[in-house]
Design a protein around this motif. Structure first.
Motif, PDB file in Angstrom:
ATOM      1  N   GLY A  43      51.513 -42.614 -12.625  1.00 42.03           N
ATOM      2  CA  GLY A  43      50.395 -42.101 -12.095  1.00 42.03           C
ATOM      3  C   GLY A  43      49.203 -41.942 -12.830  1.00 42.03           C
ATOM      4  N   ALA A  44      49.224 -40.969 -13.784  1.00 37.81           N
ATOM      5  CA  ALA A  44      48.497 -40.922 -14.904  1.00 37.81           C
ATOM      6  C   ALA A  44      47.808 -42.040 -15.527  1.00 37.81           C
ATOM      7  CB  ALA A  44      49.031 -39.823 -16.041  1.00 37.81           C
ATOM      8  N   ALA A  45      48.574 -42.935 -15.953  1.00 39.43           N
ATOM      9  CA  ALA A  45      48.020 -44.461 -16.685  1.00 39.43           C
ATOM     10  C   ALA A  45      47.263 -45.012 -15.539  1.00 39.43           C
ATOM     11  CB  ALA A  45      49.506 -45.158 -17.115  1.00 39.43           C
ATOM     12  N   ARG A  46      47.715 -45.045 -14.418  1.00 37.98           N
ATOM     13  CA  ARG A  46      47.115 -45.724 -13.222  1.00 37.98           C
ATOM     14  C   ARG A  46      45.371 -44.853 -13.108  1.00 37.98           C
ATOM     15  NH1 ARG A  46      45.198 -49.969 -11.292  1.00 37.98           N
ATOM     16  NH2 ARG A  46      44.415 -49.827  -9.137  1.00 37.98           N
ATOM     17  N   ALA A  47      45.416 -43.762 -13.231  1.00 37.40           N
ATOM     18  CA  ALA A  47      44.284 -42.855 -13.122  1.00 37.40           C
ATOM     19  C   ALA A  47      43.258 -43.426 -14.272  1.00 37.40           C
ATOM     20  CB  ALA A  47      44.443 -41.349 -13.390  1.00 37.40           C
ATOM     21  N   LEU A  48      43.680 -43.512 -15.607  1.00 35.23           N
ATOM     22  CA  LEU A  48      42.876 -43.940 -16.582  1.00 35.23           C
ATOM     23  C   LEU A  48      42.686 -45.340 -16.280  1.00 35.23           C
ATOM     24  CD1 LEU A  48      44.823 -42.253 -19.590  1.00 35.23           C
ATOM     25  CD2 LEU A  48      42.836 -41.344 -18.297  1.00 35.23           C
ATOM     26  N   ALA A  49      43.589 -46.247 -16.017  1.00 35.35           N
ATOM     27  CA  ALA A  49      43.095 -47.613 -15.697  1.00 35.35           C
ATOM     28  C   ALA A  49      41.915 -47.730 -14.667  1.00 35.35           C
ATOM     29  CB  ALA A  49      44.192 -48.377 -15.268  1.00 35.35           C
ATOM     30  N   ILE A  50      41.988 -47.042 -13.616  1.00 36.54           N
ATOM     31  CA  ILE A  50      41.081 -47.152 -12.585  1.00 36.54           C
ATOM     32  C   ILE A  50      39.628 -46.749 -13.128  1.00 36.54           C
ATOM     33  CG2 ILE A  50      40.228 -45.768 -10.554  1.00 36.54           C
ATOM     34  CD1 ILE A  50      43.022 -45.787  -9.548  1.00 36.54           C
ATOM     35  N   LEU A  51      39.394 -45.692 -14.066  1.00 32.78           N
ATOM     36  CA  LEU A  51      38.411 -45.284 -14.840  1.00 32.78           C
ATOM     37  C   LEU A  51      37.849 -46.149 -15.411  1.00 32.78           C
ATOM     38  CD1 LEU A  51      38.968 -41.424 -15.377  1.00 32.78           C
ATOM     39  CD2 LEU A  51      37.549 -42.216 -13.854  1.00 32.78           C
ATOM     40  N   ALA A  52      38.728 -46.911 -16.370  1.00 34.60           N
ATOM     41  CA  ALA A  52      38.138 -48.103 -17.296  1.00 34.60           C
ATOM     42  C   ALA A  52      37.947 -49.179 -16.439  1.00 34.60           C
ATOM     43  CB  ALA A  52      39.635 -48.339 -18.375  1.00 34.60           C
ATOM     44  N   ASP A  53      38.782 -49.464 -15.617  1.00 34.81           N
ATOM     45  CA  ASP A  53      37.954 -50.719 -14.875  1.00 34.81           C
ATOM     46  C   ASP A  53      36.748 -50.581 -13.891  1.00 34.81           C
ATOM     47  OD1 ASP A  53      38.570 -53.270 -13.301  1.00 34.81           O
ATOM     48  OD2 ASP A  53      38.663 -52.144 -11.466  1.00 34.81           O
ATOM     49  N   GLU A  54      36.567 -49.236 -13.396  1.00 34.68           N
ATOM     50  CA  GLU A  54      35.230 -48.860 -12.775  1.00 34.68           C
ATOM     51  C   GLU A  54      34.204 -48.701 -13.885  1.00 34.68           C
ATOM     52  OE1 GLU A  54      36.700 -46.194  -8.965  1.00 34.68           O
ATOM     53  OE2 GLU A  54      35.853 -45.063 -10.923  1.00 34.68           O
ATOM     54  N   LEU A  55      34.338 -48.367 -15.018  1.00 33.54           N
ATOM     55  CA  LEU A  55      33.284 -48.248 -16.117  1.00 33.54           C
ATOM     56  C   LEU A  55      32.795 -49.784 -16.352  1.00 33.54           C
ATOM     57  CD1 LEU A  55      31.658 -46.970 -18.086  1.00 33.54           C
ATOM     58  CD2 LEU A  55      33.587 -46.731 -19.816  1.00 33.54           C
ATOM     59  N   ALA A  56      33.858 -50.550 -16.740  1.00 35.65           N
ATOM     60  CA  ALA A  56      33.602 -51.940 -16.990  1.00 35.65           C
ATOM     61  C   ALA A  56      32.813 -52.560 -15.830  1.00 35.65           C
ATOM     62  CB  ALA A  56      34.893 -52.759 -17.263  1.00 35.65           C
ATOM     63  N   ARG A  57      33.106 -52.357 -14.500  1.00 40.75           N
ATOM     64  CA  ARG A  57      32.400 -53.064 -13.496  1.00 40.75           C
ATOM     65  C   ARG A  57      30.909 -52.364 -13.338  1.00 40.75           C
ATOM     66  NH1 ARG A  57      35.587 -51.168  -9.947  1.00 40.75           N
ATOM     67  NH2 ARG A  57      36.870 -53.198  -9.646  1.00 40.75           N
ATOM     68  N   THR A  58      30.708 -51.028 -13.486  1.00 38.25           N
ATOM     69  CA  THR A  58      29.633 -50.472 -13.660  1.00 38.25           C
ATOM     70  C   THR A  58      28.556 -50.939 -14.666  1.00 38.25           C
ATOM     71  OG1 THR A  58      30.445 -48.410 -12.591  1.00 38.25           O
ATOM     72  CG2 THR A  58      28.334 -48.357 -13.716  1.00 38.25           C
ATOM     73  N   MET A  59      29.231 -51.193 -15.772  1.00 33.10           N
ATOM     74  CA  MET A  59      28.246 -51.813 -16.848  1.00 33.10           C
ATOM     75  C   MET A  59      27.931 -53.149 -16.766  1.00 33.10           C
ATOM     76  SD  MET A  59      30.350 -49.850 -20.009  1.00 33.10           S
ATOM     77  CE  MET A  59      29.802 -51.212 -21.374  1.00 33.10           C
ATOM     78  N   ALA A  60      28.965 -53.777 -16.259  1.00 30.02           N
ATOM     79  CA  ALA A  60      28.500 -55.300 -15.751  1.00 30.02           C
ATOM     80  C   ALA A  60      27.519 -55.397 -14.644  1.00 30.02           C
ATOM     81  CB  ALA A  60      29.535 -56.062 -15.247  1.00 30.02           C
ATOM     82  N   LEU A  61      27.549 -54.748 -13.820  1.00 25.01           N
ATOM     83  CA  LEU A  61      26.567 -54.467 -12.719  1.00 25.01           C
ATOM     84  C   LEU A  61      25.312 -54.084 -13.022  1.00 25.01           C
ATOM     85  CD1 LEU A  61      28.648 -53.560  -9.647  1.00 25.01           C
ATOM     86  CD2 LEU A  61      28.062 -55.891 -10.172  1.00 25.01           C
TER      87      LEU A  61
END
Length: 409
Positions: free
Chosen positions: A357-375
């Protein structure tokens, strides 16, 4: 047709969680009320708790078009070391109440993500045990007690475990007035009967916490005192021994005794940051302790531009408080932070499903950051600056934070 109801995923399959809020809901379903309150609650009216989140809604983003974002780079350099993500797992206490060996599981998730792990002095795993789980920087957090021998003992153990940084928390000379947390107890360290009975409705949590035949304890404190105490008893012991006389001379004393990176956490005034720089610290964390100490103070995010104007490049500038989205991280970096510390967001995952669960939380934040930066049209962390914002939004009325239930269906 708009759906008549929307619900977050709150089940056990954390791979189905698509946002931190999903993990939060799952954590609430699993935890008894007194533990969920400890995780969620803030001081007094919880105005600061709400401000930490509200601060990320005040600015309008301004994306750039026709920028090559086919390869978004989230990496950054912190204290001379390249990290794959501008994030540090914040020091948090009582993680053993969230899940068995919570600190070790959280450290393993941080190591998997390649980010530093800051271990709390009131963690429920030894410094050596956490060090064995990490392949990333290991930071040790410190509260200063009146007994300086305890401080020196902890420093010696942190040095022996090869901790690369000491994080001095300075916003806790006395314990914050966490009223909703206190209502679960009839007196310090003693749960009231309604909370005890409610806990019985969470057999999965109980079996997990007691799987080793004993509840979690503050083992780093026990190593110094030589006395075995329950977690609530040790928490009370620590509160009574916090040094309310802590001052800038003590910071100088600590600087002389700690030869590695020294970070001060809990500053909310630009002048205090200047004094910390003059005292020779290597980094500061702008923080209001997650809204858990003094109510009615501002968000660290709003202080960032002023502090960055004189501190950027001189020390590592970090912040925490209210980060639940990758876009929150992007805003903090754009306003001058070198990296952010994440507390509750990672703990929601930990409480929901342990290390996974903790790993999933960090992965979600990383994925969202990458998407935000791209957009946004910013392909690297270095491209995040104040130009990502449009004109400032009109100030919104302060949140009137009515009492929310910590139980989520």
């Amino acid at each position: 047709m708009w759906p008549t109801s929307r619900t977050h995923y709150a089940g056990r399959r954390v791979e189905r969680a698509v946002a931190i809020e999903d993990l939060r809901r799952a954590a609430h379903r699993r935890l008894p009320a007194f533990v969920a309150e400890y995780l969620e609650g803030g001081a007094e009216r919880e105005v600061t708790l709400a401000r930490n989140r509200d601060a990320f809604s005040q600015r309008t983003l301004a994306p750039r078009a026709l920028v090559d974002v086919s390869a978004v780079n989230l990496s950054t350099t912190l204290f001379g070391q390249t990290l794959p993500l501008p994030l540090v797992v914040a020091p948090t206490g009582l993680n053993g109440l969230l899940t068995d060996q919570g600190d070790l599981r959280l450290a393993a998730a941080a190591s998997q993500a390649g980010v530093p792990f800051a271990q709390s002095m009131v963690s429920m795993a030894t410094i050596d045990a956490v060090a064995a789980r990490l392949h990333t920087p290991h930071w040790m957090q410190l509260y200063v007690l009146r007994d300086r021998d305890f401080v020196l003992h902890l420093i010696d153990r942190a040095l022996a475990a090869h901790c690369s940084a000491l994080v001095l928390t300075v916003d806790g000379p006395v314990y914050g007035n966490r009223e909703w947390d206190r209502r679960h107890y009839v007196r310090p360290a003693v749960l009231g009967w309604p909370s005890r009975i409610e806990t019985l409705a969470h057999p999965r949590w109980l079996a997990d916490i007691w799987r080793r035949g004993r509840g979690p304890r503050f083992v780093n404190v026990e190593a110094f005192t030589g006395t075995r105490m329950s977690a609530p008893q040790t928490a009370h012991w620590l509160r009574e021994r916090m040094d309310a006389s802590l001052n800038w001379n003590d910071l100088a004393w600590l600087r002389e005794r700690w030869p590695r990176l020294l970070i001060v956490k809990g500053l909310l005034a630009a002048d205090d940051v200047r004094r910390a720089i003059d005292a020779g610290v290597d980094g500061v964390v702008l923080s209001n302790h997650g809204g858990r100490q003094l109510d009615l103070v501002g968000s660290p995010l709003d202080l960032l531009p002023e502090v960055a104007s004189f501190a950027k490049g001189r020390i590592a500038l970090l912040m925490d408080g209210g980060i639940r989205r990758g876009s929150d991280i992007a805003q903090a970096l754009a306003l001058g932070a070198d990296a952010v510390l994440v507390g509750r967001a990672a703990l929601y995952g930990l409480a929901a499903a342990g290390e996974d669960g903790a790993a999933r939380a960090l992965a979600i934040l990383a994925d969202e950051l990458a998407r935000t930066m791209a957009l946004l049209g910013r392909p690297s962390v270095n491209a995040l600056d104040e130009t990502i914002f449009a004109c400032e939004a009109e100030p919104r009325p302060a949140t009137t934070n009515g009492r929310r239930s910590v139980r989520v269906a």
